[in-house]
Design an enzyme around this catalytic site. Structure first.
Site, mmCIF file in Angstrom:
data_model
loop_
_atom_site.group_PDB
_atom_site.id
_atom_site.type_symbol
_atom_site.label_atom_id
_atom_site.label_comp_id
_atom_site.label_asym_id
_atom_site.label_seq_id
_atom_site.Cartn_x
_atom_site.Cartn_y
_atom_site.Cartn_z
ATOM 1 N N THR A 198 0.844 -1.205 0.000
ATOM 2 C CA THR A 198 0.000 0.000 0.000
ATOM 3 C C THR A 198 0.873 1.246 0.000
ATOM 4 O O THR A 198 0.564 2.244 -0.663
ATOM 5 C CB THR A 198 -0.932 0.004 1.222
ATOM 6 O OG1 THR A 198 -1.714 -1.196 1.216
ATOM 7 C CG2 THR A 198 -1.861 1.197 1.189
ATOM 8 N N GLN B 113 -0.989 -15.111 -2.293
ATOM 9 C CA GLN B 113 -2.136 -14.698 -1.492
ATOM 10 C C GLN B 113 -3.430 -14.692 -2.308
ATOM 11 O O GLN B 113 -4.380 -13.984 -1.973
ATOM 12 C CB GLN B 113 -1.881 -13.321 -0.881
ATOM 13 C CG GLN B 113 -0.712 -13.303 0.087
ATOM 14 C CD GLN B 113 -0.579 -11.990 0.827
ATOM 15 O OE1 GLN B 113 -1.420 -11.612 1.641
ATOM 16 N NE2 GLN B 113 0.499 -11.266 0.551
#
Length: 751
Positions: free
Chosen positions: A59, A273
């Site tokens: 992020t 993921q």
């Protein structure tokens, strides 16, 4: 053509020039980004794939890259499109970008569906979408499908609306309309195509769009309208995508349509993921990025800022078993940290007791707060054991991404049947279950039933002839009341588990859930049966009304001081994106994790392994894995083997609980694990338990009384100040005051 240094060298030049004061920026990238992150932020020459390992600051990279494009590349904020999957993530990115630039900028940072909806609102005329359309949710979608099924004169009990709504969504994910789905033989169910065609027509006539339509209509529109496509390409000069591994076919196609030939796109994700295949996510999208986008560059973010190295090494060792990976080697500067602890308890209740005891130990001895700890599990139904134990021990908790077990709709429905059988004046329960499952008793009929009975002070089992309702409704109400009277006559003198079996069979509730394709709700209802059975074994003379009373009392709120300091209970799918100092992953057994629905499919097993990898990498400092030898499933106690995933962990990084004992102190030796472990820590459950030979043994009732001096293995010496309903309050010599379930807590009397 002027020579241009490679990206890694560009980063070195930038750092040198910045240090010499020759180059500067209002944003000090070099202070907050490592060399790989800097490379990802600065590189803009071709399509970029940023492989961001768990906890590697993805992020931060996205937000700094947006700031870099605006601040250093002079790109108009309105020419940037950043898409992600949750409103939470998009809002966080907006806040970070605005904070970096120290001014609010008009960047499109949105979810896929929000971005598509906004474009269709503005440019719908280019894509044959009428303005002022209404977006319908999943429940509306299922309701429409149910009406179509009825209009086709086919049985909604056989042809499940939920199933067809799901198939429609998946067809749109693949960019198939009804005719194309039929041509492609998308489903073997021929009825599906009839339903899909009518569904499409109905939504078109009423100017409705479902969530799948937002991506579907925009992507298909871009294929058919070059003018609209060029307008969007001119608007969005640079595209960034978060959680790229979770994109489906339609989303991936949309991104390719919007991307310029020179490749003005940066995608950030982690193939390890990818855990949402059941929603249509395609791991192939991230794996094939370099093939689909020529001259693309890959930057790997491998420095982890979250976890200790032991957790990272064990997680990497596990995920290396998967094929189809780019491969990353996660490392951290935080240090090695403690080994992972694995404990196999005797039962699921014992598993919860072990975790509860560890939580108390970590809080009162190691200084952790409740909110520093989280319990992850594969299925929602697993939360019930933790809710029961935590409530009894007054450990505050909160369920993330789900309701408390006894607040779930299906559980409240079953309890409402029982409450009404106990109290025939219970209008709330009557209204809840009169038409569940659907039996043709609508709201007006229920109103008439209430007016004729409860409002006049009569119980609802009045003869149907005395109830003033429409004649056509009388047979339906009579059938319901006949069943109700049978249940009422049984409720006070039937063994509670048997009563639930009768209720399940006679009400048709479970069959209805199965017909609606609500398997998770079915599992939860059976988990309620497990709860009732356990309660009845522990309280052999108790009735179902006493069980309901205890459930109601245990659902109360906690002290205000605990409001923001609670243990988190979370399914593994909802744990993605979170982090905690201490993580417990429960249910490490075959059939639970990997989930039994994953079957023998290698792709499904690999996704289950990725799910465990995600759970393990949420842990910052301490990680526990737990399992039960015997777990109740669908109302039956089943002995379960350990998950194969346990055997895939490096033995040298895992401490297998080797505490041993005799039956006298509540510990049973067990050698069933098969790894370098002896005497897995196991605790007893209820008035009876099975020993290693499968024989039942009677529970030892602890003889602990008020004013007894006792010794606890973790908390030391103390005095019993209160004993009530099997719960003892002990004031320890160091001043701590705690509650314990006596039947599960090995205490020694001080001599």
């Amino acid at each position: 053509m002027a020579w241009k240094p490679p990206p890694a060298l560009q980063v070195v030049f930038y750092l040198i020039l910045t240090a010499l004061g020759i180059m500067g920026s209002t944003i000090h990238y070099e202070r907050y980004l490592n060399s790989s992150q800097l490379e990802a932020v600065f590189y803009n020459d071709s399509p970029l794939l940023v492989l961001a390992g768990a906890g590697s600051g993805k992020t931060r990279v996205i937000t700094y890259k947006i700031a870099y494009l605006i601040n250093e590349m002079d790109l108009n904020p309105q020419n940037i499109l950043a898409v992600t999957f949750t409103n939470k993530a998009s809002n966080e990115m907006k806040d970070r970008v605005n904070s970096l630039l120290r001014v609010n900028v008009d960047v499109w940072i949105k979810t896929f569906h929000s971005a598509a909806a906004n474009i269709l609102r503005i440019m719908g005329n280019h894509f044959s979408v009428k303005p002022h359309f209404t977006i319908i949710d999943q429940q509306d979608q299922i309701s429409i499908v149910r009406k179509i099924i009825r209009d086709l004169n086919i049985d909604p009990e056989t042809y499940q609306p939920g199933k067809y709504a799901f198939l429609i969504d998946r067809a749109k994910d693949k960019l198939f309309n009804a005719e194309e789905a039929e041509l492609e033989a998308f489903s073997t169910d021929s009825v599906f195509y009839d339903i899909y065609k009518i569904y499409e027509k109905k939504l078109g006539n009423e100017n409705l769009l479902d969530f799948g339509d937002l991506i579907f209509k925009l992507t298909r529109g871009l294929e058919q309208n070059e003018q609209g496509l060029n307008l969007l390409k001119n608007r969005f000069r640079y595209i960034l995508v978060d959680e790229f591994q979770d994109t489906n076919h339609a989303q991936y196609t949309l991104l390719k349509k919007l991307t310029h030939p020179e490749g003005n796109i940066c995608v950030v994700g982690d193939e390890d993921q990818s855990i949402y295949g059941f929603r249509g996510a395609r791991i192939e999208n991230i794996l094939s990025f370099s093939k689909d986008y020529k001259n693309s560059r890959i930057v790997k973010l491998e420095e982890n800022y979250r976890s200790y190295q032991t957790i990272l090494t064990a997680s990497s060792h596990l995920i290396n078993k998967n094929s189809g990976r780019f491969g990353k080697k996660l490392y951290t500067k935080k240090g090695e940290g403690e080994k992972i602890r694995f404990c196999r308890a005797f039962s699921d209740r014992d598993e919860a007791i072990f975790i509860a005891e560890e939580i108390q130990n970590l809080k009162y001895h190691d200084g952790y707060e409740y909110s520093d700890m989280a319990v992850f599990y594969r299925m929602n139904a697993q939360s019930r054991a933790f809710e029961y134990v935590f409530s009894r021990l007054h450990i505050p908790y909160i369920i993330i991404g789900g309701l408390r077990f006894y607040e779930r709709e299906e559980i409240k429905d079953i309890l409402a049947y029982l409450k009404l059988a106990i109290n025939p004046m219970d209008e709330i329960s009557l209204r809840r279950i009169a038409n569940k499952p659907p039996r043709g008793i609508g709201e007006k009929t229920v109103d008439a039933l209430v007016r004729s009975t409860i409002e006049k002070g009569y119980p609802i089992y009045q003869s149907e002839s005395e109830i003033h309702i429409a004649p056509s409704r009388i047979p339906l109400v009579k059938s319901f009341l006949d069943f109700y009277v049978e249940l009422k006559d049984l409720v006070h003198n039937t063994y509670p588990p048997q009563l639930l079996r009768i209720l399940f069979d006679k009400s048709g509730y479970i069959e209805w859930l199965k017909d609606e394709n609500k398997e998770e709700k079915v599992r939860n209802v059976y988990e309620l049966y497990n709860a009732v059975e356990e309660y009845s074994k522990e309280n052999q003379s108790s009735s179902i009304s006493e069980f309901i009373e205890e459930v109601s009392l245990n659902q109360g709120g906690y002290d205000n001081k605990y409001q923001n300091n609670r243990v988190f209970l979370i399914t593994l799918h909802n744990a993605k994106g979170l982090e905690f100092p201490v993580v417990f992953i429960a249910g490490m057994e075959e059939g639970i994790f990997p989930h039994y629905l994953s079957g023998e499919s290698p792709a499904d097993i690999q996704e289950e392994r990725r799910l465990l990898y995600v759970g393990m990498t949420r842990a910052m400092e301490k990680l526990y894995l737990t399992a039960a030898k015997v777990r109740k499933l669908y109302g039956k106690s089943v002995e379960r083997g350990l998950s194969n995933f346990v055997f895939e962990l490096p033995e040298e990084l895992v401490v297998f609980n080797e505490e041993k004992g005799t039956n006298n102190n509540g510990l049973i030796e067990d050698n069933t694990c098969g790894i370098n472990a002896r005497g897995f820590f196991q605790r007893r459950l209820g008035p009876q338990y099975l020993n290693a030979d499968g024989e039942k043994k009677v529970k030892r009732e602890p003889e602990i009384k008020v004013n007894n001096r006792v010794i606890h293995k973790h908390f030391g010496r103390g005095k019993v100040v209160e004993v009530e309903n099997g719960v003892a309050v002990i004031c320890f010599d160091d001043g701590k005051k705690m509650k314990f379930l006596l039947q599960y807590t090995p205490l020694e009397k001080e001599q």
